[in-house]
Design a protein around this motif. Structure first.
Motif, PDB file in Angstrom:
ATOM      1  N   VAL A  94      24.481   1.739 -23.779  1.00 23.27           N
ATOM      2  CA  VAL A  94      23.380   1.582 -22.830  1.00 23.27           C
ATOM      3  C   VAL A  94      22.686   0.251 -23.096  1.00 23.27           C
ATOM      4  O   VAL A  94      22.678  -0.248 -24.216  1.00 23.27           O
ATOM      5  CB  VAL A  94      22.360   2.738 -22.924  1.00 23.27           C
ATOM      6  CG1 VAL A  94      22.998   4.068 -22.549  1.00 23.27           C
ATOM      7  CG2 VAL A  94      21.741   2.824 -24.320  1.00 23.27           C
ATOM      8  N   GLY A  95      22.106  -0.320 -22.051  1.00 24.10           N
ATOM      9  CA  GLY A  95      21.420  -1.592 -22.184  1.00 24.10           C
ATOM     10  C   GLY A  95      21.315  -2.279 -20.844  1.00 24.10           C
ATOM     11  O   GLY A  95      21.852  -1.806 -19.831  1.00 24.10           O
TER      12      GLY A  95
ATOM     13  N   SER B  28      21.586  -4.819 -27.083  1.00 30.36           N
ATOM     14  CA  SER B  28      20.564  -5.814 -26.721  1.00 30.36           C
ATOM     15  C   SER B  28      21.048  -7.190 -27.157  1.00 30.36           C
ATOM     16  O   SER B  28      21.574  -7.341 -28.265  1.00 30.36           O
ATOM     17  CB  SER B  28      19.231  -5.483 -27.398  1.00 30.36           C
ATOM     18  OG  SER B  28      18.254  -6.465 -27.110  1.00 30.36           O
TER      19      SER B  28
ATOM     20  N   ARG C 223      17.676  10.218 -18.275  1.00 30.34           N
ATOM     21  CA  ARG C 223      16.432   9.496 -18.003  1.00 30.34           C
ATOM     22  C   ARG C 223      15.872  10.059 -16.705  1.00 30.34           C
ATOM     23  O   ARG C 223      16.544  10.817 -15.992  1.00 30.34           O
ATOM     24  CB  ARG C 223      16.681   7.993 -17.866  1.00 30.34           C
ATOM     25  CG  ARG C 223      17.542   7.619 -16.671  1.00 30.34           C
ATOM     26  CD  ARG C 223      17.595   6.120 -16.445  1.00 30.34           C
ATOM     27  NE  ARG C 223      18.494   5.778 -15.348  1.00 30.34           N
ATOM     28  CZ  ARG C 223      18.641   4.539 -14.872  1.00 30.34           C
ATOM     29  NH1 ARG C 223      17.945   3.549 -15.392  1.00 30.34           N
ATOM     30  NH2 ARG C 223      19.487   4.306 -13.889  1.00 30.34           N
TER      31      ARG C 223
ATOM     32  N   ILE D 137      13.917   2.242 -17.364  1.00 28.31           N
ATOM     33  CA  ILE D 137      14.198   3.319 -18.312  1.00 28.31           C
ATOM     34  C   ILE D 137      12.993   4.250 -18.303  1.00 28.31           C
ATOM     35  O   ILE D 137      12.075   4.128 -19.102  1.00 28.31           O
ATOM     36  CB  ILE D 137      14.432   2.774 -19.736  1.00 28.31           C
ATOM     37  CG1 ILE D 137      15.310   1.531 -19.706  1.00 28.31           C
ATOM     38  CG2 ILE D 137      15.057   3.833 -20.632  1.00 28.31           C
ATOM     39  CD1 ILE D 137      15.174   0.679 -20.931  1.00 28.31           C
TER      40      ILE D 137
ATOM     41  N   VAL E  55      22.653   1.343 -28.415  1.00 28.81           N
ATOM     42  CA  VAL E  55      21.705   0.577 -27.609  1.00 28.81           C
ATOM     43  C   VAL E  55      22.057  -0.896 -27.784  1.00 28.81           C
ATOM     44  O   VAL E  55      21.913  -1.451 -28.873  1.00 28.81           O
ATOM     45  CB  VAL E  55      20.257   0.839 -28.052  1.00 28.81           C
ATOM     46  CG1 VAL E  55      19.289   0.044 -27.178  1.00 28.81           C
ATOM     47  CG2 VAL E  55      19.937   2.328 -27.987  1.00 28.81           C
TER      48      VAL E  55
ATOM     49  N   ARG F  68      11.859   2.282 -26.426  1.00 25.29           N
ATOM     50  CA  ARG F  68      11.900   3.201 -25.277  1.00 25.29           C
ATOM     51  C   ARG F  68      13.254   3.919 -25.228  1.00 25.29           C
ATOM     52  O   ARG F  68      13.327   5.134 -25.022  1.00 25.29           O
ATOM     53  CB  ARG F  68      11.638   2.422 -23.991  1.00 25.29           C
ATOM     54  CG  ARG F  68      11.688   3.258 -22.721  1.00 25.29           C
ATOM     55  CD  ARG F  68      11.415   2.360 -21.522  1.00 25.29           C
ATOM     56  NE  ARG F  68      10.033   1.930 -21.500  1.00 25.29           N
ATOM     57  CZ  ARG F  68       9.058   2.567 -20.842  1.00 25.29           C
ATOM     58  NH1 ARG F  68       9.353   3.650 -20.156  1.00 25.29           N
ATOM     59  NH2 ARG F  68       7.833   2.115 -20.855  1.00 25.29           N
ATOM     60  N   TYR F  69      14.338   3.166 -25.400  1.00 24.61           N
ATOM     61  CA  TYR F  69      15.666   3.775 -25.444  1.00 24.61           C
ATOM     62  C   TYR F  69      15.744   4.820 -26.562  1.00 24.61           C
ATOM     63  O   TYR F  69      16.282   5.920 -26.369  1.00 24.61           O
ATOM     64  CB  TYR F  69      16.738   2.709 -25.691  1.00 24.61           C
ATOM     65  CG  TYR F  69      17.278   2.047 -24.447  1.00 24.61           C
ATOM     66  CD1 TYR F  69      18.003   2.774 -23.504  1.00 24.61           C
ATOM     67  CD2 TYR F  69      17.091   0.693 -24.219  1.00 24.61           C
ATOM     68  CE1 TYR F  69      18.521   2.167 -22.377  1.00 24.61           C
ATOM     69  CE2 TYR F  69      17.607   0.071 -23.091  1.00 24.61           C
ATOM     70  CZ  TYR F  69      18.317   0.814 -22.170  1.00 24.61           C
ATOM     71  OH  TYR F  69      18.829   0.219 -21.054  1.00 24.61           O
TER      72      TYR F  69
ATOM     73  N   ARG G 222      11.480  -2.397 -25.519  1.00 21.82           N
ATOM     74  CA  ARG G 222      12.453  -1.704 -24.685  1.00 21.82           C
ATOM     75  C   ARG G 222      13.423  -0.899 -25.550  1.00 21.82           C
ATOM     76  O   ARG G 222      13.832   0.204 -25.179  1.00 21.82           O
ATOM     77  CB  ARG G 222      13.222  -2.693 -23.809  1.00 21.82           C
ATOM     78  CG  ARG G 222      14.136  -1.989 -22.798  1.00 21.82           C
ATOM     79  CD  ARG G 222      14.638  -2.908 -21.710  1.00 21.82           C
ATOM     80  NE  ARG G 222      15.545  -3.914 -22.217  1.00 21.82           N
ATOM     81  CZ  ARG G 222      15.308  -5.224 -22.193  1.00 21.82           C
ATOM     82  NH1 ARG G 222      14.179  -5.686 -21.682  1.00 21.82           N
ATOM     83  NH2 ARG G 222      16.188  -6.072 -22.673  1.00 21.82           N
TER      84      ARG G 222
END
Length: 359
Positions: free
Chosen positions: A203-204, A121, A98, A262, A119, A134-135, A131
């Motif tokens: 990730v998160g 969430s 990123r 991010i 990812v 976006r990831y 979001r």
């Protein structure tokens, strides 16, 4: 039973044949993988045991691009000195990055040599399809596949509705799983992705359950966890640095600190699987420079009106498009400045040689 011809490195995610010099008795180096980075140095694993190492001096130069320094997930060549020193980064098969925080454009590596990016969430106040999109943009060019894992399915009011909403906003090939991160039975659906030789990064945001999920997959409480705030479902950074962990299933898992920001690097693309359908719609507009506002024959406006294109997804696309353009401009400017600086340095060197002679 383990294959006696198998390299120990395959236990920590190595793919393919080893470099010829890695098993040469005359070679004074060995290959290991970066499993953690601390202020005092790196922690490595060679497939048999973990050990600490320092980077070679060239990796410490302030002018060096941070992306060219060792990162968690890297396979590196380490000399056999005491203490060991990282001398070389082996070619990376995948890179998840990123843009670092701040105005100066720099890529911040999240993990390398990974097969899957999960990812994470929460199905609470953290749930945010924009979001997640976006990831997915960051992941698309990384060389790894994306999987969305929605945690807290045991406490969510309507997990099916959230799943349906997200299914309409992410590519059909992107798997989505709703799980209770505290239940081994619930997370077992993820095990096929975590088999021997695989590497996965989580990730998160903070508090979504990455550390809880890691503990459940490990079968023990190794990662610290904390409750989230009831007001916004956000948590504190229970994971403070990236760390690669070997799982009982045979795979490697990289847990990461929660990400509040991010930022796109400027190298992403909008015509991939995430937003490729919108790019194709725009190509069908009557005018090539259509702004998709009020022009006649606008294929995008037609798709919004008949429901084929989700309005929230369209607005997030516009936001990401503008951000990507700005990031790309920053990247281009920085690369141009670096190129100009190299030219000026060479020109200055030639003038000094002409005036004083080459020493």
């Amino acid at each position: 039973m383990a294959d006696p011809t198998e390299s120990p490195l395959t236990r920590i995610g190595w793919h393919g044949a080893l470099p010829p010099s890695s098993d040469d008795d005359a070679d004074d180096s060995r290959i290991a993988r970066v499993i953690a980075q601390h202020r005092a140095g790196y922690e490595l694993h060679d497939g048999v045991s973990a050990f600490n190492a320092q980077p070679a001096p060239r990796f410490l130069k302030p002018s060096l691009d941070p992306a060219e320094r060792p990162a968690v997930g890297d396979f590196v060549r380490v000399n056999r000195s005491k203490p060991p020193s990282i001398e070389q980064i082996l070619p990376r098969r995948s890179v998840l990055a990123r843009a670092a925080a701040g105005e100066r454009h720099q890529r911040q590596l999240i993990a390398t040599n990974i097969d899957t990016v999960m990812v994470i969430s929460g199905l609470d106040g953290d749930f945010n399809p924009a979001r997640i999109e976006r990831y997915l943009m960051l992941i698309e060019g990384s060389g790894a596949r994306a999987v969305v894992v929605l945690t807290k399915a045991d406490t969510a009011g309507d997990a099916d509705a959230a799943m349906a909403e997200l299914r309409g906003r992410v590519p059909v090939q992107t798997a989505i799983h709703a799980v209770n991160a505290k239940s081994a039975d619930s997370v077992s659906v993820l095990l096929p992705l975590l088999g021997p030789g695989t590497s996965t990064v989580l990730v998160g945001s903070s508090g979504v359950g990455k550390s809880t999920l890691t503990n459940t997959l490990l079968g023990e409480s190794r990662q610290a966890t904390h409750a989230v705030r009831e007001t916004d479902s956000r948590g504190r950074h229970t994971t403070t640095y990236r760390a690669l962990i070997q799982l009982p299933s045979g795979g490697c898992l990289i847990d990461t600190p929660g990400m509040r920001e991010i930022k796109l690097t400027g190298e992403e693309s909008l015509d991939g699987s995430q937003f490729g359908d919108i790019e194709e719609l725009a190509e069908d507009c009557r005018f090539g420079d259509c702004s998709h506002l009020s022009e006649p024959g606008c294929a995008v406006r037609t798709a919004l009106e008949d429901g084929r294109l989700d309005n929230d997804r369209w607005h997030n696309y516009l936001k990401l498009r503008d951000e990507l353009a700005a990031a790309a401009d920053s990247l281009e400017t920085q690369l141009r400045r670096k190129s100009e600086a190299r030219v000026m340095t060479k020109a200055l060197g030639r003038r000094l040689d002409e005036k004083y002679g080459r020493h």
